[in-house]
Design an enzyme around this catalytic site. Structure first.
Site, PDB file in Angstrom:
ATOM      1  N   GLY A   1     -35.710 -13.606  28.624  1.00  0.00           N
ATOM      2  CA  GLY A   1     -35.273 -13.017  27.547  1.00  0.00           C
ATOM      3  C   GLY A   1     -33.734 -12.733  27.286  1.00  0.00           C
ATOM      4  O   GLY A   1     -33.043 -12.219  27.989  1.00  0.00           O
ATOM      5  N   THR A   2     -33.160 -13.640  26.211  1.00  0.00           N
ATOM      6  CA  THR A   2     -31.915 -13.543  26.205  1.00  0.00           C
ATOM      7  C   THR A   2     -31.352 -13.929  24.834  1.00  0.00           C
ATOM      8  O   THR A   2     -32.079 -14.345  23.987  1.00  0.00           O
ATOM      9  CB  THR A   2     -31.315 -14.722  26.858  1.00  0.00           C
ATOM     10  N   THR A   3     -30.180 -13.552  24.553  1.00  0.00           N
ATOM     11  CA  THR A   3     -29.299 -14.071  23.258  1.00  0.00           C
ATOM     12  C   THR A   3     -28.024 -14.285  23.752  1.00  0.00           C
ATOM     13  O   THR A   3     -27.360 -13.391  24.360  1.00  0.00           O
ATOM     14  CB  THR A   3     -29.270 -12.988  22.116  1.00  0.00           C
TER      15      THR A   3
END
Length: 206
Positions: free
Chosen positions: A10-12
């Site tokens: 889960g990342t940006t």
């Protein structure tokens, strides 16, 4: 490294090329399913004096890959008494990804004799030379900002705000992205990683 880190995702992350360098930004949340597993994960790495990367994907794989790249770049410099070009680093990273099971997306950026460069790499090892890119679960929201705000004549000072706005947009809409920010710029003078206080001052300008 505990076992749970292998499943934290889960990342940006975002990266953009500016006229005087490159900008990298990420948020700091890691998730395991619906659980926020860590609120202060580092997803931004310095690989050499003027080379940086962001990571998205399996944390343990990404950390191992960063260690390998740092070692390979340092060894090349020691053997050849010169810096490795950004294209060569991109090819090296691509080959490592192709030969191993790394579940990682990277934004690889830096400044060499040809100027500022940015490459996006996926787990299969394919790489694209681009002006800007985003990776991770929040990337669709980040791209909305990047498509609207990016210009090739941006300075790194201006690019910092665009990158932080893109991360902010993802944090507001993507449940797997959130908590803090990481920010860095790379110019001919080297790589600058911003403190939390400096980032807060920039975010206040958005």
């Amino acid at each position: 490294m505990n076992q749970s880190n292998e499943n934290m995702v889960g990342t940006t992350t975002v990266g953009l090329v500016c006229q005087d360098g490159v900008v990298l930004a990420t948020e700091t949340r890691a998730t395991m399913g619906a659980l926020i597993a860590n609120k202060a994960v580092n997803k931004l790495y310095q690989l050499d004096d003027k080379v940086g990367a962001t990571i998205a994907g399996t944390v343990s794989h990404a950390q191992t890959l960063m260690d390998v790249l740092q070692a390979e770049i340092a060894l090349y410099k020691l053997k050849n008494e010169k810096d490795m070009s950004m294209e060569a680093i991109a090819v090296l990273t691509s080959n490592i990804l192709k030969s191993n099971a790394y579940g990682v997306q990277l934004i690889l950026t830096g400044v060499d004799k040809k100027g500022p460069k940015l490459y996006g790499l996926d787990p299969s090892g394919s790489y694209i030379d681009d002006d800007y890119t985003s990776t991770g679960s929040g990337s669709p929201f980040a791209y909305g900002v990047l498509e609207n705000k990016y210009r090739k004549d941006l300075t790194t000072d201006e690019g910092r705000l665009v990158a932080l706005e893109a991360i902010s947009a993802a944090k507001q809409r993507d449940v797997y992205s959130g908590n803090g920010f990481r920010l860095a710029t790379i110019t001919d003078e080297g790589m600058k990683t911003y403190t939390n206080e400096e980032i807060e001052e920039l975010v206040a300008q958005l």
